[in-house]
Design an enzyme around this catalytic site. Structure first.
Site, PDB file in Angstrom:
ATOM      1  N   ASP A  30       8.247  45.488 -13.023  1.00  0.00           N
ATOM      2  CA  ASP A  30       6.807  45.570 -12.306  1.00  0.00           C
ATOM      3  C   ASP A  30       6.093  45.083 -13.837  1.00  0.00           C
ATOM      4  O   ASP A  30       6.208  45.814 -14.995  1.00  0.00           O
ATOM      5  CB  ASP A  30       6.247  46.942 -11.816  1.00  0.00           C
ATOM      6  CG  ASP A  30       5.231  46.908 -11.204  1.00  0.00           C
ATOM      7  OD1 ASP A  30       4.063  46.351 -11.547  1.00  0.00           O
ATOM      8  OD2 ASP A  30       5.156  47.369  -9.868  1.00  0.00           O
ATOM      9  N   ILE A  31       5.285  44.361 -13.718  1.00  0.00           N
ATOM     10  CA  ILE A  31       4.255  43.931 -14.842  1.00  0.00           C
ATOM     11  C   ILE A  31       2.933  44.772 -15.084  1.00  0.00           C
ATOM     12  O   ILE A  31       2.381  44.454 -16.206  1.00  0.00           O
ATOM     13  CB  ILE A  31       3.906  42.400 -14.879  1.00  0.00           C
ATOM     14  CG1 ILE A  31       3.341  42.032 -13.483  1.00  0.00           C
ATOM     15  CG2 ILE A  31       4.944  41.591 -14.937  1.00  0.00           C
ATOM     16  CD1 ILE A  31       2.362  40.759 -13.608  1.00  0.00           C
ATOM     17  N   GLN A  93       0.144  49.140   0.305  1.00  0.00           N
ATOM     18  CA  GLN A  93       0.946  47.994   0.170  1.00  0.00           C
ATOM     19  C   GLN A  93       0.042  46.918  -0.205  1.00  0.00           C
ATOM     20  O   GLN A  93      -0.704  46.581   0.554  1.00  0.00           O
ATOM     21  CB  GLN A  93       1.721  47.757   1.383  1.00  0.00           C
ATOM     22  CG  GLN A  93       2.808  46.609   0.910  1.00  0.00           C
ATOM     23  CD  GLN A  93       3.732  46.207   2.123  1.00  0.00           C
ATOM     24  OE1 GLN A  93       3.725  46.722   3.128  1.00  0.00           O
ATOM     25  NE2 GLN A  93       4.633  45.284   1.771  1.00  0.00           N
ATOM     26  N   VAL A  94       0.489  46.462  -1.480  1.00  0.00           N
ATOM     27  CA  VAL A  94      -0.405  45.281  -1.858  1.00  0.00           C
ATOM     28  C   VAL A  94       0.364  43.963  -1.826  1.00  0.00           C
ATOM     29  O   VAL A  94      -0.291  43.074  -1.259  1.00  0.00           O
ATOM     30  CB  VAL A  94      -0.947  45.483  -3.462  1.00  0.00           C
ATOM     31  CG1 VAL A  94      -1.614  44.313  -4.139  1.00  0.00           C
ATOM     32  CG2 VAL A  94      -1.868  46.709  -3.349  1.00  0.00           C
ATOM     33  N   HIS A  99       9.563  45.929  -0.955  1.00  0.00           N
ATOM     34  CA  HIS A  99       9.847  46.099  -2.321  1.00  0.00           C
ATOM     35  C   HIS A  99      10.103  47.623  -2.334  1.00  0.00           C
ATOM     36  O   HIS A  99       9.376  48.491  -1.883  1.00  0.00           O
ATOM     37  CB  HIS A  99       8.975  45.428  -3.269  1.00  0.00           C
ATOM     38  CG  HIS A  99       7.541  45.952  -3.457  1.00  0.00           C
ATOM     39  ND1 HIS A  99       6.692  45.213  -2.268  1.00  0.00           N
ATOM     40  CD2 HIS A  99       6.902  46.759  -3.811  1.00  0.00           C
ATOM     41  CE1 HIS A  99       5.547  45.519  -2.409  1.00  0.00           C
ATOM     42  NE2 HIS A  99       5.472  46.802  -3.113  1.00  0.00           N
TER      43      HIS A  99
HETATM   44  P1  AMP Z   1       2.839  47.748  -3.817  1.00  0.00           P
HETATM   45  O1  AMP Z   1       1.404  48.500  -4.068  1.00  0.00           O
HETATM   46  O2  AMP Z   1       4.014  48.728  -3.523  1.00  0.00           O
HETATM   47  O3  AMP Z   1       2.349  46.620  -2.803  1.00  0.00           O
HETATM   48  O4  AMP Z   1       2.895  47.446  -5.106  1.00  0.00           O
HETATM   49  C1  AMP Z   1       3.256  45.861  -5.414  1.00  0.00           C
HETATM   50  C2  AMP Z   1       3.576  45.950  -6.951  1.00  0.00           C
HETATM   51  O5  AMP Z   1       3.966  44.796  -7.452  1.00  0.00           O
HETATM   52  C3  AMP Z   1       2.580  46.634  -8.085  1.00  0.00           C
HETATM   53  O6  AMP Z   1       3.309  47.725  -8.756  1.00  0.00           O
HETATM   54  C4  AMP Z   1       2.314  45.292  -9.038  1.00  0.00           C
HETATM   55  O7  AMP Z   1       2.140  45.528 -10.258  1.00  0.00           O
HETATM   56  C5  AMP Z   1       3.520  44.437  -8.604  1.00  0.00           C
HETATM   57  N1  AMP Z   1       3.356  43.295  -8.985  1.00  0.00           N
HETATM   58  C6  AMP Z   1       2.556  42.170  -8.765  1.00  0.00           C
HETATM   59  N2  AMP Z   1       2.585  40.808  -8.964  1.00  0.00           N
HETATM   60  C7  AMP Z   1       3.863  41.005  -9.747  1.00  0.00           C
HETATM   61  C8  AMP Z   1       4.390  40.101 -10.605  1.00  0.00           C
HETATM   62  N3  AMP Z   1       4.056  38.474 -10.695  1.00  0.00           N
HETATM   63  N4  AMP Z   1       5.555  40.627 -11.281  1.00  0.00           N
HETATM   64  C9  AMP Z   1       5.830  41.742 -11.450  1.00  0.00           C
HETATM   65  N5  AMP Z   1       5.400  42.838 -10.734  1.00  0.00           N
HETATM   66  C10 AMP Z   1       4.180  42.355  -9.922  1.00  0.00           C
END
Ligand code: AMP
Ligand code: ZN
Length: 139
Positions: A30-31, A93-94, A99
């Protein structure tokens, strides 16, 4: 899926820090890590959430998570690892590609709010009613 950022990562169109890959699964860092080693485990076939993901991919993601969590233990020696998975905007969820977060914990970090809620006893009748409602809806 065309507009999905995680599908783009799987295809290599967006760079990632890969830690694991097999036929069905891809895992990367995760970045915006909550902690060192915060890893995301995803199915290669696009599915939005737990409602949508086929059982085979779900099993593959969670099977892979066991391998990865073993590696995290070996590499980072955390005091624990939180596994977190959100479904739907209402659950924050974003990224709308299933995941599983693997979040290593160490003693000197603040608690994860989601893992440290205060326990207060519920209404047993209401819990019983809700359980019966869910049980009756299981397919
Ligand atoms: P969620 O709230 O569970 O949908 O979390 C989405 C996650 O994806 C977050 O922790 C972000 O930091 C991560 N994320 C979004 N874009 C990227 C990316 N390009 N590479 C790695 N992690 C990402
Ligand atoms: Zn996707």
């Amino acid at each position: 899926m065309e507009d999905c950022i995680f599908c783009k990562i799987i295809k290599g169109d967006i760079p990632s820090f890969k830690v694991y890959e097999d036929d069905r699964v891809f895992a990367f860092e995760d970045i915006n890590p909550i902690s060192r080693g915060h890893t995301l485990v995803i199915p290669k076939a696009h599915a939005q959430d737990l409602w949508e993901i086929p059982e085979e991919d779900l099993a593959a993601v969670h099977k892979a998570s066991k391998k990865i969590i073993a590696a995290i233990k070996k590499a980072l020696n955390p005091s624990g690892v939180a596994c977190l998975q959100l479904n739907g905007r209402g659950a924050n969820q974003v990224v709308m590609h299933y995941h599983l977060h693997l979040i290593p914990r160490s003693g000197d970090e603040p608690e994860l709010p989601v893992s440290s809620w205060e326990l207060s006893q519920g209404d047993m009748e209401a819990i019983k009613e809700t359980a019966a409602k869910i049980a009756a809806a299981i397919a």
